[in-house]
Design an enzyme around this catalytic site. Structure first.
Site, PDB file in Angstrom:
ATOM      1  N   SER A 150       9.664   3.482  -0.562  1.00 32.28           N
ATOM      2  CA  SER A 150       8.365   3.152  -0.257  1.00 32.28           C
ATOM      3  C   SER A 150       7.752   2.493  -1.334  1.00 32.28           C
ATOM      4  O   SER A 150       6.525   2.197  -1.146  1.00 32.28           O
ATOM      5  CB  SER A 150       7.714   4.861  -0.186  1.00 32.28           C
ATOM      6  OG  SER A 150       7.894   5.347   1.118  1.00 32.28           O
ATOM      7  N   LYS A 153       5.770  -0.492   0.123  1.00 34.44           N
ATOM      8  CA  LYS A 153       4.400  -0.718   0.268  1.00 34.44           C
ATOM      9  C   LYS A 153       3.639  -1.406  -0.871  1.00 34.44           C
ATOM     10  O   LYS A 153       2.353  -1.807  -0.503  1.00 34.44           O
ATOM     11  CB  LYS A 153       3.894   0.892   0.147  1.00 34.44           C
ATOM     12  CG  LYS A 153       4.445   1.728   1.282  1.00 34.44           C
ATOM     13  CD  LYS A 153       3.774   3.038   1.362  1.00 34.44           C
ATOM     14  CE  LYS A 153       4.255   3.787   2.716  1.00 34.44           C
ATOM     15  NZ  LYS A 153       5.645   4.201   2.529  1.00 34.44           N
ATOM     16  N   SER A 341       1.447   7.591   0.444  1.00 30.16           N
ATOM     17  CA  SER A 341       2.646   7.150   0.932  1.00 30.16           C
ATOM     18  C   SER A 341       2.697   7.144   2.499  1.00 30.16           C
ATOM     19  O   SER A 341       3.801   7.546   3.090  1.00 30.16           O
ATOM     20  CB  SER A 341       3.721   7.595   0.134  1.00 30.16           C
ATOM     21  OG  SER A 341       5.019   6.721   0.357  1.00 30.16           O
TER      22      SER A 341
END
Length: 506
Positions: A150, A153, A341
């Site tokens: 993640s 991102k 997230s």
């Protein structure tokens, strides 16, 4: 109390105060002295690097391929822990005094000791850099691409903020249909559109305010009904348009929990239960159809008869607009997706990047647009491979040096538009996916409230990238990318960051 202890206590107080208000902060971040534009790291050798370029052992490895984003927040994340109180107000990150020592690789190496060789980490690629200059201070395999999970991102967010004007909001619109008596609900790519009243909405366990409150489906229905009645219409046929996006509807790692079907029309991110506090809740099979059905119900509640079942269609070009509602601004959406997230929101923002870059609004188009935007910013992209905007894909690859460069760019005085990347980072022990980390028995508790970082978790992969204020008051950026560890890699990563926070890194 010695001087070092006073600095530590002061940093804890300032950072704790920031945690109370950080999600609403959009202004410039206070960073050390004006930062020079950090140069690309392309061409550097992958090696253990101190301030004078001392060599160390290179470490290589491969990541696991099974998605496990539900574990981003650590044990017990499914039931959100109440954030700690943060009584002292302060800036997002503490300002650095002019006399603060310039950090060195040797100083960081002394503080880290053997922590970066913890067996729980498996293969660790990592980098630590000075936020003020972007200069790499220490690392190992910093140019070697690794599975970012993640922390992908960060790339999505930087690309979005660099391409999309900060006042941009995503619209959901109702227009006249192609036949008399028909109307079309047009999805603009806002997955946060909600069926809930404002006082029931929670993001990361916290209520929303005027800046962060999502658009309301009930408001859209009320405005549409008013426009129809003003034109003498009380009965309609409803269609819905999802033509904004192209390519596959489902992410390759789609499991109906970690991410919804990627469509430009949905409510509450396709959750079966819109009030669910889980980061990976059950998702509906057909988010667009669900949104259209919910809209029809609300039109009926406003006194408009909706004939039949809503049908998928394409809105006529240039159709008259009956009503529109708009999302929070893109910077607020970026903060939300980073703090929690949020995979579904990340993919929606990635498609806005594609649209801004005049590319197809698909996984492939968004990934290409993101790389293009990072290259335009001067961020090193050698070895970067993107297949999505959320980090769920096991085929994504990003070197640690690229993650630290992204963070340094976001802190740079000449890129204030990127500041929401930093204000959106979870605060260790306080917010988002770090709320259950850096606790009293973690071995990293002294860094609670000081570290701000984006988490990343796939099966066999643990990543963390963010900012930390060291014991000399200097802001550092870091990226730690662990693969296939045999123990609690997340705790080992947190201990490394706590040692950086404790470092008098001169």
């Amino acid at each position: 109390m010695n001087a070092r202890a006073r600095v530590w206590r002061g940093r804890r107080a300032v950072a704790a105060g920031a945690a109370a208000t950080v999600l609403a902060v959009a202004g410039p971040l206070t960073v050390p002295t004006a930062a020079a534009d950090p140069g690309p790291a392309a061409g550097r050798q992958d090696r253990h690097r101190s301030g004078d370029g001392a060599d160390g052992a290179r470490r290589d490895g491969a990541g696991d391929d099974r998605t496990d984003k539900k574990n981003d927040a650590g044990p017990g994340q499914g039931t959100a822990r109440r954030p700690r109180s943060a009584p002292v107000k302060g800036p997002v990150l503490a300002a650095v005094a002019d006399a603060a020592g310039v950090p060195t690789g040797e100083g960081i190496q002394r503080s880290l000791g053997a922590a970066v060789h913890d067996g729980a980490l498996g293969t660790l690629n990592w980098a630590v850099a000075d936020a003020a200059t972007g200069r790499l201070l220490l690392g190992s395999g910093e140019n070697t691409p690794a599975t970012p999970a993640s922390t992908t991102k960060l790339a999505t967010s930087v690309a979005a903020l660099s391409l999309i004007p900060p006042t941009t909001r995503i619209s959901t619109t109702v227009v006249r249909g192609s036949t008399p008596g028909s109307i079309t609900l047009v999805g603009g790519g806002d997955p946060t559109l909600t069926v809930l009243p404002a006082d029931q909405i929670r993001v990361g366990g916290q209520p929303v305010d005027a800046d962060t409150a999502p658009a309301s489906l009930a408001d859209l229905a009320a405005r549409t009904a008013a426009a129809l009645k003003a034109a003498g219409t009380t009965t309609v046929r409803l269609g819905y348009d999802t033509s904004l996006y192209t390519g596959p509807l489902l992410h390759p790692e789609h499991d109906a929990m970690n991410i919804a079907a990627v469509t430009p029309l949905m409510v509450d991110e396709g959750r079966v239960d819109p009030k669910s506090p889980d980061e990976a809740p059950a998702r509906v099979y057909d988010p667009a159809g669900q949104a259209a059905a919910a809209f029809a119900d609300r039109l009926r509640a406003e006194g408009v008869t909706v004939d039949g079942t809503p049908a998928q269609t394409t809105a006529p070009a240039g159709a008259a607009v009956l009503a529109t509602v708009r999302s929070p601004t893109v910077p607020r959406l970026v903060e939300r997706l980073l703090t929690t997230s949020d995979n579904t929101l990340a993919e929606a923002v990635a498609r806005q990047v594609a649209i801004a870059a005049h590319r197809p609004a698909s996984f492939e188009g968004a990934s290409a647009a993101t790389l293009q935007a990072l290259t335009a910013l001067g961020v090193p992209t050698a070895g970067v491979a993107l297949a999505d905007g959320s980090g769920l894909s096991k085929t994504n690859l990003i070197p640690p040096i690229t993650l630290t460069e992204l963070l340094a760019r976001a802190a740079a005085p000449d890129h204030p538009e990127l500041r929401p990347v930093l204000t959106g980072l979870p605060v260790a022990g306080f917010t988002g996916t770090l709320v259950n980390r850096y606790g009293a028995r973690s071995g990293a508790a002294e860094a609670a409230g000081i570290v701000r970082a984006k988490t990343g978790t796939l099966s066999g992969v643990v990543t963390l990238a963010g900012t930390v204020v060291d014991a000399d008051g200097r802001v550092l950026v870091f990226a730690l990318m662990s693969r296939s560890g045999a123990g609690d890699a997340r705790a080992a990563v947190d201990r490394i960051v706590a040692r950086i926070a404790a470092c008098g890194c001169r």
